[in-house]
Each structure stands twice: as structure tokens, then as C-alpha cells.
Scaffold this active site. Structure first.
Site, PDB file in Angstrom:
ATOM      1  N   HIS A 180      -9.938  -5.213  -3.578  1.00  0.00           N
ATOM      2  CA  HIS A 180      -8.706  -5.424  -2.922  1.00  0.00           C
ATOM      3  C   HIS A 180      -8.942  -5.910  -1.398  1.00  0.00           C
ATOM      4  O   HIS A 180      -9.902  -5.449  -0.834  1.00  0.00           O
ATOM      5  CB  HIS A 180      -7.922  -4.232  -2.947  1.00  0.00           C
ATOM      6  CG  HIS A 180      -8.590  -2.903  -2.683  1.00  0.00           C
ATOM      7  ND1 HIS A 180      -9.602  -2.229  -3.136  1.00  0.00           N
ATOM      8  CD2 HIS A 180      -8.539  -2.260  -1.594  1.00  0.00           C
ATOM      9  CE1 HIS A 180      -9.986  -1.156  -2.768  1.00  0.00           C
ATOM     10  NE2 HIS A 180      -9.275  -0.973  -1.418  1.00  0.00           N
ATOM     11  N   ASP A 237       0.985  -1.219   0.152  1.00  0.00           N
ATOM     12  CA  ASP A 237      -0.042  -0.044  -0.094  1.00  0.00           C
ATOM     13  C   ASP A 237       0.976   1.166  -0.084  1.00  0.00           C
ATOM     14  O   ASP A 237       1.675   1.384   0.711  1.00  0.00           O
ATOM     15  CB  ASP A 237      -0.979  -0.022   1.438  1.00  0.00           C
ATOM     16  CG  ASP A 237      -1.993   1.079   1.169  1.00  0.00           C
ATOM     17  OD1 ASP A 237      -3.035   0.647   0.952  1.00  0.00           O
ATOM     18  OD2 ASP A 237      -1.904   2.224   1.157  1.00  0.00           O
ATOM     19  N   ILE A 238       0.268   2.282  -0.882  1.00  0.00           N
ATOM     20  CA  ILE A 238       1.356   3.500  -0.789  1.00  0.00           C
ATOM     21  C   ILE A 238       1.278   4.262   0.354  1.00  0.00           C
ATOM     22  O   ILE A 238       2.114   5.142   0.712  1.00  0.00           O
ATOM     23  CB  ILE A 238       0.735   4.295  -2.268  1.00  0.00           C
ATOM     24  CG1 ILE A 238       1.856   5.129  -2.898  1.00  0.00           C
ATOM     25  CG2 ILE A 238      -0.643   5.038  -1.745  1.00  0.00           C
ATOM     26  CD1 ILE A 238       1.697   5.782  -4.046  1.00  0.00           C
ATOM     27  N   ASN A 265     -12.869  -3.351   2.383  1.00  0.00           N
ATOM     28  CA  ASN A 265     -13.789  -2.136   2.592  1.00  0.00           C
ATOM     29  C   ASN A 265     -14.548  -2.402   1.385  1.00  0.00           C
ATOM     30  O   ASN A 265     -14.270  -2.612   0.113  1.00  0.00           O
ATOM     31  CB  ASN A 265     -13.026  -0.863   2.453  1.00  0.00           C
ATOM     32  CG  ASN A 265     -12.248  -0.648   3.644  1.00  0.00           C
ATOM     33  OD1 ASN A 265     -12.587  -0.913   4.937  1.00  0.00           O
ATOM     34  ND2 ASN A 265     -10.971  -0.090   3.699  1.00  0.00           N
TER      35      ASN A 265
HETATM   36  P1  AMP Z   1      -9.822   1.224   0.162  1.00  0.00           P
HETATM   37  O1  AMP Z   1     -10.306   2.497   0.987  1.00  0.00           O
HETATM   38  O2  AMP Z   1      -9.868   0.112   0.991  1.00  0.00           O
HETATM   39  O3  AMP Z   1     -10.447   1.550  -1.036  1.00  0.00           O
HETATM   40  O4  AMP Z   1      -8.315   1.367   0.095  1.00  0.00           O
HETATM   41  C1  AMP Z   1      -7.777   1.893  -0.953  1.00  0.00           C
HETATM   42  C2  AMP Z   1      -6.055   1.810  -0.616  1.00  0.00           C
HETATM   43  O5  AMP Z   1      -5.256   1.924  -1.642  1.00  0.00           O
HETATM   44  C3  AMP Z   1      -5.548   2.896   0.445  1.00  0.00           C
HETATM   45  O6  AMP Z   1      -5.064   2.258   1.605  1.00  0.00           O
HETATM   46  C4  AMP Z   1      -4.609   3.454  -0.433  1.00  0.00           C
HETATM   47  O7  AMP Z   1      -3.239   4.107   0.409  1.00  0.00           O
HETATM   48  C5  AMP Z   1      -4.184   2.588  -1.441  1.00  0.00           C
HETATM   49  N1  AMP Z   1      -3.414   3.083  -2.809  1.00  0.00           N
HETATM   50  C6  AMP Z   1      -4.198   4.029  -3.635  1.00  0.00           C
HETATM   51  N2  AMP Z   1      -3.270   4.451  -4.734  1.00  0.00           N
HETATM   52  C7  AMP Z   1      -2.201   3.315  -4.516  1.00  0.00           C
HETATM   53  C8  AMP Z   1      -1.207   3.042  -5.258  1.00  0.00           C
HETATM   54  N3  AMP Z   1      -1.124   3.898  -6.658  1.00  0.00           N
HETATM   55  N4  AMP Z   1      -0.475   2.151  -4.702  1.00  0.00           N
HETATM   56  C9  AMP Z   1      -0.709   1.305  -3.814  1.00  0.00           C
HETATM   57  N5  AMP Z   1      -1.552   1.683  -2.985  1.00  0.00           N
HETATM   58  C10 AMP Z   1      -2.443   2.485  -3.255  1.00  0.00           C
END
Ligand code: AMP
Length: 121
Positions: A104, A33-34, A91
């Protein structure tokens, strides 16, 4: 909800933007995760296009569903989380706080993770 093929995970799956990959097989890609919320914070995504758990559990094949959850277990073992423990989270939709509309599974570990949910209003 129709699948938005411009979402960030679709772009990662197409190789259009980079990711910090930790696992890949025929069905699943997983990457860090970023914005990590634990020492280990990995996202496991199916390679097929599903918006959410709701879409996935209605429309994915048994083989695809099995592959994702097998992969999550394998990733946790590969990352050394199986012995100390970990948490998975998907989520889903607005109340679930889903931000990216491609299914995810979050995998958190590496510290005591505390209460399951923050106390909402
Ligand atoms: P959600 O709220 O469950 O949809 O989580 C989305 C997740 O994606 C968050 O924890 C973000 O930090 C992560 N995220 C968004 N863009 C990226 C990316 N380019 N690479 C890795 N993680 C990401």
C-alpha cells in the site's frame, strides 16, 4: 514471505469488510486510512496480491507498476493535493514498520507535513 490472503486489505478488496473508498480503477483501489495521520491520509493498493514493495518491484508487470503510480498521482490531483503538495510512503518489511502485508502507498496531505522521519533511537 508468502502472501497472506487473510490480511485486512485483501478482505477489503474482496468486499468482505467495508472501506471509505476514494478511487478505483481496474488495477487500484484507494480508501481513507482508518487512523488518519494528516487531514488527508489515503491508502492506494494494487488489486493484485503483492506483500510489499519488495514483492511488487520483483514480480509485478510494468503495466501494473505503472498503473499504481499513475493512480497515486491522479488521486492526489482528485483530492486537491497537487498544488499544495503531499507525501507518499510505502513502509516495507520490519525495519520499514509495515503492519499490513499487502502493498500500500500512503498519501498524506492537507497540512505542512514536517520532517521526513522521526528521530529514532
Ligand atoms: P503500514 O504500517 O504501512 O502497514 O500501514 C497500515 C495502515 O493501514 C495504517 O495506517 C492503518 O491505520 C491502516 N489500516 C488498518 N486497517 C485499516 C482498515 N480496515 N481501513 C483503512 N485503513 C486501515
Amino acid at each position: 514471505m508468502a502472501y497472506d490472503s487473510d490480511n485486512v486489505f485483501a478482505q477489503i478488496l474482496r468486499g468482505e469488510i467495508p472501506c471509505d473508498r476514494v478511487y478505483e480503477d481496474d488495477h487500484v483501489l484507494a480508501f481513507n486510512d482508518i487512523h488518519p495521520q494528516a487531514p488527508t491520509h489515503v491508502l492506494a493498493v494494487p488489486k493484485e496480491a503483492y506483500t510489499s514493495m519488495e514483492d511488487f518491484t520483483q514480480n509485478a508487470s510494468d503495466a501494473t507498476i505503472s498503473a499504481l503510480f499513475r493512480a497515486v498521482g491522479q488521486i492526489a490531483r482528485d483530492l486537491g493535493l497537487a498544488e499544495t503538495g503531499y507525501r507518499i510512503l510505502a513502509n516495507t518489511g520490519d525495519d520499514g514498520g509495515q503492519e499490513v502485508p499487502h502493498l500500500h502507498i500512503h498519501i498524506f496531505g492537507g497540512r505542512l507535513l514536517g520532517p521526513m522521519l522521526s528521530k529514532g533511537a
